[in-house]
Scaffold this active site. Structure first.
Site, PDB file in Angstrom:
ATOM      1  N   CYS A 195       3.182   8.170   1.908  1.00  0.00           N
ATOM      2  CA  CYS A 195       3.477   7.224   2.979  1.00  0.00           C
ATOM      3  C   CYS A 195       3.694   5.860   2.330  1.00  0.00           C
ATOM      4  O   CYS A 195       2.819   5.344   1.636  1.00  0.00           O
ATOM      5  CB  CYS A 195       2.299   7.177   3.952  1.00  0.00           C
ATOM      6  SG  CYS A 195       2.481   5.916   5.226  1.00  0.00           S
ATOM      7  N   CYS A 206       2.039  -5.765  16.967  1.00  0.00           N
ATOM      8  CA  CYS A 206       1.306  -4.775  17.777  1.00  0.00           C
ATOM      9  C   CYS A 206      -0.180  -5.122  17.752  1.00  0.00           C
ATOM     10  O   CYS A 206      -0.751  -5.385  16.697  1.00  0.00           O
ATOM     11  CB  CYS A 206       1.546  -3.358  17.255  1.00  0.00           C
ATOM     12  SG  CYS A 206       3.282  -2.872  17.311  1.00  0.00           S
ATOM     13  N   HIS A 236       3.217   5.122  22.196  1.00  0.00           N
ATOM     14  CA  HIS A 236       1.843   4.644  22.449  1.00  0.00           C
ATOM     15  C   HIS A 236       1.448   4.354  23.891  1.00  0.00           C
ATOM     16  O   HIS A 236       0.269   4.463  24.223  1.00  0.00           O
ATOM     17  CB  HIS A 236       1.518   3.393  21.623  1.00  0.00           C
ATOM     18  CG  HIS A 236       1.636   3.579  20.144  1.00  0.00           C
ATOM     19  ND1 HIS A 236       1.474   4.782  19.518  1.00  0.00           N
ATOM     20  CD2 HIS A 236       1.915   2.686  19.145  1.00  0.00           C
ATOM     21  CE1 HIS A 236       1.645   4.636  18.209  1.00  0.00           C
ATOM     22  NE2 HIS A 236       1.924   3.382  17.957  1.00  0.00           N
ATOM     23  N   CYS A 251      -2.982   1.614   8.569  1.00  0.00           N
ATOM     24  CA  CYS A 251      -2.003   0.648   8.090  1.00  0.00           C
ATOM     25  C   CYS A 251      -2.584  -0.705   7.732  1.00  0.00           C
ATOM     26  O   CYS A 251      -3.207  -1.352   8.563  1.00  0.00           O
ATOM     27  CB  CYS A 251      -0.995   0.380   9.180  1.00  0.00           C
ATOM     28  SG  CYS A 251      -0.097   1.799   9.617  1.00  0.00           S
ATOM     29  N   CYS A 261       4.133  -7.728   8.403  1.00  0.00           N
ATOM     30  CA  CYS A 261       4.965  -7.228   9.507  1.00  0.00           C
ATOM     31  C   CYS A 261       5.008  -8.285  10.602  1.00  0.00           C
ATOM     32  O   CYS A 261       4.036  -8.992  10.828  1.00  0.00           O
ATOM     33  CB  CYS A 261       4.371  -5.925  10.054  1.00  0.00           C
ATOM     34  SG  CYS A 261       5.320  -5.190  11.401  1.00  0.00           S
ATOM     35  N   GLU A 308       8.033  -2.751   9.508  1.00  0.00           N
ATOM     36  CA  GLU A 308       8.911  -2.048  10.448  1.00  0.00           C
ATOM     37  C   GLU A 308      10.196  -1.707   9.691  1.00  0.00           C
ATOM     38  O   GLU A 308      11.027  -2.588   9.437  1.00  0.00           O
ATOM     39  CB  GLU A 308       9.179  -2.950  11.663  1.00  0.00           C
ATOM     40  CG  GLU A 308      10.255  -2.445  12.604  1.00  0.00           C
ATOM     41  CD  GLU A 308      10.138  -0.962  12.972  1.00  0.00           C
ATOM     42  OE1 GLU A 308       9.058  -0.521  13.416  1.00  0.00           O
ATOM     43  OE2 GLU A 308      11.130  -0.238  12.805  1.00  0.00           O
ATOM     44  N   GLU A 336       0.826  -1.213   0.000  1.00  0.00           N
ATOM     45  CA  GLU A 336       0.000   0.000   0.000  1.00  0.00           C
ATOM     46  C   GLU A 336       0.855   1.255   0.000  1.00  0.00           C
ATOM     47  O   GLU A 336       1.860   1.332   0.709  1.00  0.00           O
ATOM     48  CB  GLU A 336      -0.825   0.063   1.281  1.00  0.00           C
ATOM     49  CG  GLU A 336      -1.844  -1.009   1.397  1.00  0.00           C
ATOM     50  CD  GLU A 336      -2.635  -0.859   2.701  1.00  0.00           C
ATOM     51  OE1 GLU A 336      -3.456  -1.733   2.956  1.00  0.00           O
ATOM     52  OE2 GLU A 336      -2.418   0.112   3.439  1.00  0.00           O
ATOM     53  N   CYS A 394      -2.863  -3.194  15.415  1.00  0.00           N
ATOM     54  CA  CYS A 394      -2.494  -2.886  14.032  1.00  0.00           C
ATOM     55  C   CYS A 394      -2.914  -3.992  13.072  1.00  0.00           C
ATOM     56  O   CYS A 394      -2.731  -5.177  13.368  1.00  0.00           O
ATOM     57  CB  CYS A 394      -0.985  -2.669  13.963  1.00  0.00           C
ATOM     58  SG  CYS A 394      -0.405  -2.278  12.315  1.00  0.00           S
TER      59      CYS A 394
HETATM   60  N1  SAH Z   1       6.374  -0.173  12.228  1.00  0.00           N
HETATM   61  C1  SAH Z   1       6.424   1.255  12.219  1.00  0.00           C
HETATM   62  C2  SAH Z   1       5.719   1.900  11.031  1.00  0.00           C
HETATM   63  C3  SAH Z   1       4.389   1.347  10.623  1.00  0.00           C
HETATM   64  S1  SAH Z   1       3.018   1.649  11.688  1.00  0.00           S
HETATM   65  C4  SAH Z   1       5.916   1.806  13.523  1.00  0.00           C
HETATM   66  O1  SAH Z   1       5.491   1.034  14.381  1.00  0.00           O
HETATM   67  O2  SAH Z   1       5.989   3.017  13.730  1.00  0.00           O
HETATM   68  C5  SAH Z   1       2.702   3.357  11.542  1.00  0.00           C
HETATM   69  C6  SAH Z   1       1.930   3.965  12.713  1.00  0.00           C
HETATM   70  O3  SAH Z   1       0.525   3.647  12.641  1.00  0.00           O
HETATM   71  C7  SAH Z   1       2.403   3.435  14.051  1.00  0.00           C
HETATM   72  O4  SAH Z   1       2.497   4.489  14.965  1.00  0.00           O
HETATM   73  C8  SAH Z   1       1.289   2.475  14.400  1.00  0.00           C
HETATM   74  O5  SAH Z   1       1.286   2.192  15.751  1.00  0.00           O
HETATM   75  C9  SAH Z   1       0.082   3.209  13.900  1.00  0.00           C
HETATM   76  N2  SAH Z   1      -1.130   2.381  13.767  1.00  0.00           N
HETATM   77  C10 SAH Z   1      -1.225   1.079  13.537  1.00  0.00           C
HETATM   78  N3  SAH Z   1      -2.522   0.676  13.503  1.00  0.00           N
HETATM   79  C11 SAH Z   1      -3.259   1.787  13.705  1.00  0.00           C
HETATM   80  C12 SAH Z   1      -4.666   2.026  13.786  1.00  0.00           C
HETATM   81  N4  SAH Z   1      -5.539   1.055  13.635  1.00  0.00           N
HETATM   82  N5  SAH Z   1      -5.072   3.300  14.029  1.00  0.00           N
HETATM   83  C13 SAH Z   1      -4.165   4.310  14.172  1.00  0.00           C
HETATM   84  N6  SAH Z   1      -2.835   4.131  14.084  1.00  0.00           N
HETATM   85  C14 SAH Z   1      -2.379   2.882  13.865  1.00  0.00           C
END
Ligand code: SAH
Length: 345
Positions: free
Chosen positions: A104, A115, A218, A335, A111, A162, A91, A118
């Site tokens: 972006c 988390c 977070h 994401c 990944c 990541e 994406e 996510c």
């Molecule tokens: N792995 C990297 C980059 C990808 S995630 C990282 O963790 O920063 C990019 C951002 O989107 C991260 O801050 C992640 O925690 C956030 N994110 C993931 N799922 C999300 C969601 N459902 N709503 C809002 N932000 C989200």
């Protein structure tokens, strides 16, 4: 015969690949690929005809193929699903902000960080993207904008994956993107978002490429952070904050801490107080991200009131905070959501 793809090669690599052609030919070809966006050798008028024909039999210039495009109703966000040569899909999200156009990009297919909130990590990691594939995501957006008479102003590596778990290809891509013969993008216009791979943050500090670092913090305490973000069990808050501070000191670049607000989980005043405490004295700011609901994840977005109060608390306690403007919710911009949907369907 399989033709080798020249897209994504550095000038030095092109010189080696095209030897015994004279070096100035490699320079011409690099400019055609990266500056002029050419995809065929036929367009390269300053090369002799027989050379163009020969190159066409041995090489190709290929970036990803568009599988799907979605535009938000307000036309500010465009999301592309791009297909790669092995059938994988990534994406790319183009965002038109009032301060410029930003893309972006994804750094991995899937990944492995796990988390809990996510969507990108639901099916684990398929593979790393190559430098050429990441650069291709950026070029796709850049060429799309150019076709619209606009330009690309900044790049954020905040899509699926990541980036610091794909370190070498990431650095290769950033250096190439910065080259004059490529897009000449200033490192200051590039942001890398990480969930906190501490040794890689230290390594990045020493690369002398002052990109903006964005840390997905977070949660301001180790126990809950480890429960929501497994990486915290390997690199806890203390070492992460020290690495962030060190990055800011070494590069002079303010670090952004991302803070996803999950309704009833990490959005109380107590959390805001703790966050302000652990960040006090750092060259840092906080970007609050109201949780974007994901079907497969059982979290709730925060109330508007909780977002406002959290924001106000930080800003009145010495921490500069912003609230991320929600963009493109109607194009599944969180994401991995588009990819997850397409793969599932
Ligand atoms: N792995 C990297 C980059 C990808 S995630 C990282 O963790 O920063 C990019 C951002 O989107 C991260 O801050 C992640 O925690 C956030 N994110 C993931 N799922 C999300 C969601 N459902 N709503 C809002 N932000 C989200």
């Amino acid at each position: 015969m399989n033709r080798k793809n020249l897209f994504g090669l550095t000038l030095a690599e092109l010189k080696t690949e095209l030897a015994p052609l004279p070096k100035f030919r490699a320079k011409q070809i690099a400019a055609h690929i990266y500056k002029h966006g050419m995809k065929t050798f036929d367009e390269m008028n300053d090369l002799p005809k027989n050379l163009r024909a020969e190159l066409s039999t041995r090489y190709e210039i290929k970036i990803a193929e568009l599988l799907k495009r979605l535009d938000s109703r307000d036309k500010l966000t465009t999301k592309f699903l791009l297909g790669l040569s092995d059938g994988a899909a990534v994406e790319v999200v183009l965002m038109r902000h009032d301060y410029g156009n930003s893309v972006c990009i994804s750094s991995q297919v899937g990944c492995q960080m796990g988390c809990r909130f996510c969507a990108s990590t639901l099916k684990g990691l398929e593979r790393n993207l190559t430098a050429a594939e990441m650069l291709g995501e950026i070029f796709f957006a850049e060429e799309f904008l150019r076709g619209d008479g606009q330009k690309l102003d900044s790049v954020v590596i905040m899509g699926t994956g990541e980036p610091l778990m794909n370190y070498d290809e990431l650095i290769k891509m950033l250096r190439l993107l910065h080259e004059d013969y490529c897009l000449g993008m200033s490192y200051r216009k590039i942001t890398i978002s990480t969930c906190g791979i501490v040794p890689a943050i230290k390594k990045l500090r020493d690369e002398k490429i002052p990109v903006t670092l964005s840390i997905s913090l977070h949660v301001p305490d180790d126990k809950l952070r480890s429960a929501l973000m497994p990486i915290n069990s390997a690199f806890g808050l203390k070492s992460l904050l020290a690495a962030g501070d060190d990055y800011a000191q070494a590069t002079g670049r303010r670090v952004t801490y991302e803070y996803i607000l999950l309704g009833g989980v990490n959005d109380t005043e107590e959390h805001a107080r703790r966050l302000a405490k652990i960040l006090s004295g750092q060259l840092a700011n906080v970007n609050l991200i109201p949780f974007n609901p994901v079907d497969e994840r059982n979290f709730l977005p925060p109330t508007n009131n909780a977002v406002k109060k959290f924001f106000h608390f930080l800003n009145t306690h010495g921490i500069g905070a912003t609230i991320r403007k929600e963009m493109g919710a109607d194009v599944n911009a969180a994401c991995g959501q588009l990819r997850a949907k397409i793969i599932a369907s």
